[in-house]
Design an enzyme around this catalytic site. Structure first.
Site, PDB file in Angstrom:
ATOM      1  N   LYS A  34       4.699  -8.139  -4.502  1.00 10.22           N
ATOM      2  CA  LYS A  34       4.000  -7.236  -3.572  1.00 10.22           C
ATOM      3  C   LYS A  34       3.361  -6.094  -4.368  1.00 10.22           C
ATOM      4  O   LYS A  34       3.624  -5.942  -5.572  1.00 10.22           O
ATOM      5  CB  LYS A  34       4.989  -6.700  -2.541  1.00 10.22           C
ATOM      6  CG  LYS A  34       6.080  -5.810  -3.130  1.00 10.22           C
ATOM      7  CD  LYS A  34       7.207  -5.563  -2.139  1.00 10.22           C
ATOM      8  CE  LYS A  34       8.276  -4.689  -2.775  1.00 10.22           C
ATOM      9  NZ  LYS A  34       9.509  -4.641  -1.973  1.00 10.22           N
ATOM     10  N   ARG A 131      15.320  -0.825   8.914  1.00 12.41           N
ATOM     11  CA  ARG A 131      13.892  -0.970   8.654  1.00 12.41           C
ATOM     12  C   ARG A 131      13.374  -2.202   9.397  1.00 12.41           C
ATOM     13  O   ARG A 131      12.689  -2.075  10.396  1.00 12.41           O
ATOM     14  CB  ARG A 131      13.681  -1.068   7.132  1.00 12.41           C
ATOM     15  CG  ARG A 131      12.273  -0.994   6.687  1.00 12.41           C
ATOM     16  CD  ARG A 131      12.168  -0.916   5.172  1.00 12.41           C
ATOM     17  NE  ARG A 131      12.539  -2.173   4.503  1.00 12.41           N
ATOM     18  CZ  ARG A 131      12.450  -2.380   3.189  1.00 12.41           C
ATOM     19  NH1 ARG A 131      12.031  -1.407   2.397  1.00 12.41           N
ATOM     20  NH2 ARG A 131      12.788  -3.536   2.655  1.00 12.41           N
ATOM     21  N   TYR A 273      -8.799  23.899 -14.434  1.00  9.75           N
ATOM     22  CA  TYR A 273      -8.918  24.613 -13.157  1.00  9.75           C
ATOM     23  C   TYR A 273      -7.740  25.540 -12.952  1.00  9.75           C
ATOM     24  O   TYR A 273      -6.590  25.181 -13.211  1.00  9.75           O
ATOM     25  CB  TYR A 273      -8.927  23.612 -11.999  1.00  9.75           C
ATOM     26  CG  TYR A 273     -10.177  22.781 -11.881  1.00  9.75           C
ATOM     27  CD1 TYR A 273     -11.440  23.373 -11.797  1.00  9.75           C
ATOM     28  CD2 TYR A 273     -10.096  21.395 -11.815  1.00  9.75           C
ATOM     29  CE1 TYR A 273     -12.582  22.592 -11.659  1.00  9.75           C
ATOM     30  CE2 TYR A 273     -11.225  20.606 -11.672  1.00  9.75           C
ATOM     31  CZ  TYR A 273     -12.467  21.212 -11.592  1.00  9.75           C
ATOM     32  OH  TYR A 273     -13.580  20.445 -11.454  1.00  9.75           O
ATOM     33  N   MET A 321     -10.019  15.353 -11.241  1.00  7.32           N
ATOM     34  CA  MET A 321     -10.202  14.106 -10.510  1.00  7.32           C
ATOM     35  C   MET A 321     -10.404  12.929 -11.465  1.00  7.32           C
ATOM     36  O   MET A 321      -9.791  11.877 -11.303  1.00  7.32           O
ATOM     37  CB  MET A 321     -11.383  14.230  -9.546  1.00  7.32           C
ATOM     38  CG  MET A 321     -11.499  13.043  -8.610  1.00  7.32           C
ATOM     39  SD  MET A 321     -12.815  13.237  -7.411  1.00  7.32           S
ATOM     40  CE  MET A 321     -12.176  14.496  -6.338  1.00  7.32           C
TER      41      MET A 321
HETATM   42  C1  LIG Z   1      10.618  -4.996  -2.830  1.00  5.66           C
HETATM   43  C2  LIG Z   1      11.680  -5.892  -2.336  1.00  5.66           C
HETATM   44  C3  LIG Z   1      12.496  -6.584  -3.235  1.00  5.66           C
HETATM   45  C4  LIG Z   1      12.461  -6.367  -4.733  1.00  5.66           C
HETATM   46  O1  LIG Z   1      13.178  -5.192  -5.056  1.00  5.66           O
HETATM   47  P1  LIG Z   1      13.414  -4.788  -6.602  1.00  5.66           P
HETATM   48  O2  LIG Z   1      14.356  -3.643  -6.509  1.00  5.66           O
HETATM   49  O3  LIG Z   1      12.061  -4.378  -7.107  1.00  5.66           O
HETATM   50  O4  LIG Z   1      13.935  -5.951  -7.299  1.00  5.66           O
HETATM   51  C5  LIG Z   1      13.386  -7.515  -2.720  1.00  5.66           C
HETATM   52  N1  LIG Z   1      13.481  -7.713  -1.388  1.00  5.66           N
HETATM   53  C6  LIG Z   1      12.724  -7.044  -0.494  1.00  5.66           C
HETATM   54  C7  LIG Z   1      12.896  -7.318   0.960  1.00  5.66           C
HETATM   55  C8  LIG Z   1      11.806  -6.099  -0.931  1.00  5.66           C
HETATM   56  O5  LIG Z   1      11.075  -5.432  -0.034  1.00  5.66           O
END
Ligand SMILES: *Cc1c(COP(=O)(O)O)cnc(C)c1O
Length: 380
Positions: A34, A131, A273, A321
């Site tokens: 992700k 969650r 700045y 920036m």
């Molecule tokens: C992001 C995520 C992981 C991976 O977590 P790490 O700590 O980066 O290994 C595993 N399971 C779910 C549901 C996640 O959202």
């Protein structure tokens, strides 16, 4: 020449996969890609790891589609919400969808019926993150319902841990127990049960179940200092020779830029700045063509460091920036065009994602995930 480049060592990622696979064996290793593969680049990372991992976990449908468009045929699990009107797309991409709501499950089943083949799904149970997931009390009935729906193929069932990187195992054990109770007797034999992300996969073998989902460790970063210390101390207790954590995880990303201008300023002269920094001596200031729009966090102003000629040099004044300024007085041969390392190694010196995270008051996860999509990436 681009103003800055992210160089990603795909070989390092492959070696991390090999070592993590050995560490958790015989448990299959799923990898989490992700957030643009934690900033490393979704498609190139997945192509480099295709066939070497049990599956790819993505957060959103568009990531699954991007992998399929790139010719990646490995199993994919979408961890996050899929819009109801896009279940067709997930089905067409043969990506497994996460379920935590029976209304959505019914909708998914009717899509699968219309498309004349079952949709792979993983049921999620919320055991303590608050969650996503069925509450443990609802989970057995919900899972039974899903398992009995012929249009849904219950491929997996999972939960996510809140504090697995802590040395105190208490909450992880509680979540593990809740997961076992919520799923005991409810799951068909072949269902893949999974709960461990990087930290738990490395620290708590009993949480590995039928698969682990590794993100941060794949990218060569420890989930926490405690996690690394824990593995070291366990090795000492078992009189294992050598540090099992040395060389286990190799960071794969190097972020470089180069000096575009240099000037000498006098004692007392301000930089940037707001004139928040003043020279305490005659000083050489290098201008870098990287600012917060390129992902150099503005909270690194007057705090962060970069590497020039293998030496640490402080970022001085406020990050702009698109530019930032660095004190290179200690690097006599600094010159326009010279390479500067913002993240990664230069000679014996290294700026780690954990260093940057400490300076910014965050965690390495955020440093990587926020590396902008638009930065040029080079793959080796
Ligand atoms: C992001 C995520 C992981 C991976 O977590 P790490 O700590 O980066 O290994 C595993 N399971 C779910 C549901 C996640 O959202």
């Amino acid at each position: 020449m681009p103003l800055c480049t992210l160089r990603v060592d795909l070989g390092a990622l492959q070696r991390n996969v090999e070592r993590l696979t050995a560490l958790v064996a015989p448990t299959p290793l799923a990898v989490v890609v992700k957030a643009n593969a934690y900033g490393h680049g979704l498609v190139p990372v997945a192509r480099a790891l295709s066939g070497r991992v049990a599956r790819f976990c993505v957060y959103e449908l568009s990531e699954a589609v991007a992998l399929r468009d790139a010719g990646v045929t490995d199993p994919i699990l979408i961890l996050g919400p899929v819009p109801r009107e896009e279940i067709d797309t997930a089905h067409a991409a043969a990506a497994a969808v996460t379920l935590w709501n029976l209304d959505f499950a019914r909708r998914a089943a009717s899509t699968a019926r219309r498309r004349r083949s079952p949709l792979a799904v993983h049921a999620k149970v919320d055991t303590g993150v608050a969650r996503l997931g069925f509450p443990p009390t609802d989970a057995p009935a919900a899972i039974a319902k899903i398992a009995q729906t012929p249009e849904l193929r219950l491929e997996g069932c999972f939960t996510h841990l809140a504090s697995s990187e802590d040395l105190d195992e208490g909450f992880t054990s509680l979540q593990h127990r809740r997961f076992e109770e919520a799923t005991r007797g409810a799951l068909p034999e072949a269902t893949i049960r999974h709960m461990a992300a990087s930290a738990a996969a490395m620290m708590w073998p009993e949480t590995r179940l039928d698969m682990v989902r590794v993100g941060i460790a794949l990218y060569g970063i420890w989930p926490s200092r405690e996690c690394r210390l824990f593995l070291q101390s366990r090795a000492i207790r078992s009189l294992h020779d050598g540090d099992p954590t040395a060389g286990l995880l190799e960071p794969a990303i190097t972020w470089t830029t180069h000096i575009v201008a240099l000037r000498e300023i006098d004692h007392g002269d301000p930089v940037g700045y707001g004139s928040t920094w003043r020279a305490a001596r005659p000083t050489r200031i290098a201008t870098l063509p990287v600012g917060y729009a390129e992902g150099l966090d503005r909270s690194l102003s007057n705090r962060g460091q970069v590497l020039v000629g293998g030496r640490r040099c402080p970022i001085v004044g406020r990050i702009c920036m698109n530019m930032s300024m660095v004190d290179v007085t200690e690097v006599p041969d600094a010159h326009v065009g010279q390479a500067v390392t913002l993240l990664g190694r230069d000679g014996d010196a290294e700026i780690t994602a954990d260093d940057v995270a400490d300076w910014c008051g965050t965690i390495a996860y955020e440093v990587l995930a926020r590396l902008p999509l638009h930065l040029p990436r080079a793959y080796v």
